[in-house]
Design an enzyme around this catalytic site. Structure first.
Site, PDB file in Angstrom:
ATOM      1  N   SER A   1      21.732  54.787   8.940  1.00  0.00           N
ATOM      2  CA  SER A   1      22.810  54.470   8.347  1.00  0.00           C
ATOM      3  C   SER A   1      23.543  55.345   7.915  1.00  0.00           C
ATOM      4  CB  SER A   1      22.533  53.254   7.411  1.00  0.00           C
ATOM      5  OG  SER A   1      21.641  53.669   6.377  1.00  0.00           O
TER       6      SER A   1
ATOM      7  N   GLY B   1      25.644  57.873   8.665  1.00  0.00           N
ATOM      8  CA  GLY B   1      25.901  58.942   9.249  1.00  0.00           C
ATOM      9  C   GLY B   1      24.511  59.762   9.230  1.00  0.00           C
TER      10      GLY B   1
ATOM     11  N   GLU C   1      32.758  47.908  14.054  1.00  0.00           N
ATOM     12  CA  GLU C   1      33.671  49.092  14.254  1.00  0.00           C
ATOM     13  C   GLU C   1      34.271  49.281  15.479  1.00  0.00           C
ATOM     14  OE1 GLU C   1      32.148  52.954  12.155  1.00  0.00           O
ATOM     15  OE2 GLU C   1      30.211  51.487  11.555  1.00  0.00           O
TER      16      GLU C   1
ATOM     17  N   GLU D   1      30.262  50.319  16.836  1.00  0.00           N
ATOM     18  CA  GLU D   1      28.985  49.811  16.309  1.00  0.00           C
ATOM     19  C   GLU D   1      29.076  48.419  15.476  1.00  0.00           C
ATOM     20  OE1 GLU D   1      26.601  54.142  15.531  1.00  0.00           O
ATOM     21  OE2 GLU D   1      27.269  52.975  13.900  1.00  0.00           O
TER      22      GLU D   1
ATOM     23  N   THR E   1      33.043  51.341   4.351  1.00  0.00           N
ATOM     24  CA  THR E   1      34.485  51.201   4.355  1.00  0.00           C
ATOM     25  C   THR E   1      35.194  50.053   3.641  1.00  0.00           C
ATOM     26  OG1 THR E   1      34.667  50.348   6.516  1.00  0.00           O
ATOM     27  CG2 THR E   1      34.319  52.489   6.368  1.00  0.00           C
TER      28      THR E   1
ATOM     29  N   ARG F   1      26.653  59.820  -2.034  1.00  0.00           N
ATOM     30  CA  ARG F   1      27.547  58.979  -2.410  1.00  0.00           C
ATOM     31  C   ARG F   1      27.258  58.568  -3.946  1.00  0.00           C
ATOM     32  NH1 ARG F   1      29.109  55.694   2.533  1.00  0.00           N
ATOM     33  NH2 ARG F   1      27.645  54.191   1.801  1.00  0.00           N
TER      34      ARG F   1
END
Length: 389
Positions: free
Chosen positions: A150, A152, A257, A269, A277, A355
């Site tokens: 997940s 990336g 997505e 996906e 997002t 993040r």
């Protein structure tokens, strides 16, 4: 109405879901592989286990006897979900949805082969030699992704033949317990969108206004809502999203997505949970943010409509270093501005490009969302992640 929810995965998305569930009076046990994960900080109780260990997962379920299981990550022994459903436990959105979407092979084959949705050309590989052959057939440029990952993790963009070995090695880091990758043809898209799709127990499937996003290293950096795409493409994406979510079943929010190309929409996906997002909805771009929508759908509470209120954007705050006790500077330099907010996730440690928080910004109707996105990025860049002294 009060249910006991077992949250599997306790990152920043799970944290916002717990907040939404607690506001509705629910009891939440947050599970993750490490102590102090963001959602654990706001839940009623927490557990630390390896969710890829089926016996450990069974033990935690037996211990807490939840009414509802809500997965937040891919790295879970999801085949156990079928047994939990047989025990009368609600799995979100469903055991089938969790199993299909937690593995890129299952969801891609469902979309392309069973439902006939338009996707990028793709092949699978379970060894470096197979991956080389797949890249040769797919063609360069192409994208390589682990089947189970997940945000990336383990994803690479192959621009030349010399990138193939590096891509295989990188994929191994994000692979969980899977031993296979998907090799996808590069899609010459105009933009990428997330269509947040809400399936309900006793109501129609609902759609949020499409969200555009910008990615680096396979991970989202900024998102903005609404996406500037033709209405005919919005309707095409909605039809595709409805088709695939109906096939998966259950109730909850899906982050679907798509690539938006000059000649139409390409399915990319799907995540069976709030989408990173979708943090743009924390800017109150809608009457209910994505986490509130998920909580309502999971609990079977009615959602009369999803109303778009104002344009907004989100930009992530990334760590540039590795710290065991992160601290933050510059937050006050953001909050002194109008029409913005900061969410620090509260992760107990930082690593490069992790993040750590998000800035959300908004403006009045009619404002170009791309301008709000640029402002959100400028504000997020004012915040630095440092080591706490």
């Amino acid at each position: 109405m009060v249910k006991k929810i077992l949250l599997l995965g306790s990152g920043e998305l799970g944290k916002e879901f717990v907040i939404a569930a607690k506001r509705l009076g629910q009891t939440v046990i947050a599970v993750d592989s490490y102590e102090g994960a963001p959602a654990q900080q706001v839940a009623d109780a927490h557990e630390v286990i390896n969710m890829l260990d089926g016996a450990e997962l069974d033990r935690i379920v037996a211990k807490h006897k939840p009414d509802i299981i809500v997965p937040e990550i891919e790295a879970i022994r999801t085949e156990r979900f079928y047994d939990y459903e047989k025990q009368g436990i609600q799995v979100v959105p469903s055991a089938k949805a969790a199993n299909y979407t937690m593995n890129r092979r299952a969801i891609r084959d469902l979309a392309a082969k069973e439902l006939g949705l338009r996707t990028a050309k793709y092949l699978y590989a379970s060894s470096l030699e197979e991956m080389r052959a797949a890249v040769k057939e797919i063609g360069i440029p192409c994208v390589v992704k682990p089947l189970m990952s997940s945000s990336g993790k383990g994803q690479s963009y192959i621009k030349k033949e010399e990138d193939i070995d590096k891509a295989w090695a990188f994929a191994e880091k994000g692979r969980g317990d899977a031993h296979e990758v998907i090799v996808e043809a590069f899609v010459p898209f105009v933009s990428e969108i997330t269509l947040l799709t809400v399936t309900q127990k006793n109501g129609p499937t609902l759609f949020c206004s499409p969200i555009s996003h910008h990615q680096e290293r396979g991970d989202y950096q900024e998102s903005w809502q609404p996406a500037a795409i033709p209405q005919k493409f919005v309707e095409e994406a909605q039809k595709m999203a409805a088709k695939v979510t109906e096939a998966l079943g259950g109730a909850g929010i899906f982050g679907v997505e798509f690539f938006i190309c000059e000649d139409g929409v390409v399915f990319s996906e799907l995540s069976p949970r709030p989408h990173d997002t979708g943090m743009v909805t924390l800017a109150n771009t809608q009457n209910l943010n994505e986490f509130e929508l998920h909580a309502h759908a999971v609990l079977g509470l009615p959602i009369p409509e999803i109303e778009f209120i104002r344009p907004g954007a989100s930009a992530v705050i990334l760590s540039k270093g590795e710290f065991s006790s992160p601290d933050y500077t510059g937050v006050e330099n953001v909050l002194c501005e109008k029409n913005c907010d900061v969410r620090i996730f509260g992760k107990p440690n930082a690593r490069v490009n992790r993040r750590m928080g998000v800035v959300v910004a908004w403006d009045k109707m009619g404002t170009d969302p791309a301008d709000i996105k640029a402002r959100a990025r400028e504000l997020a860049d004012r915040i630095s992640v440092i080591e706490k002294k």
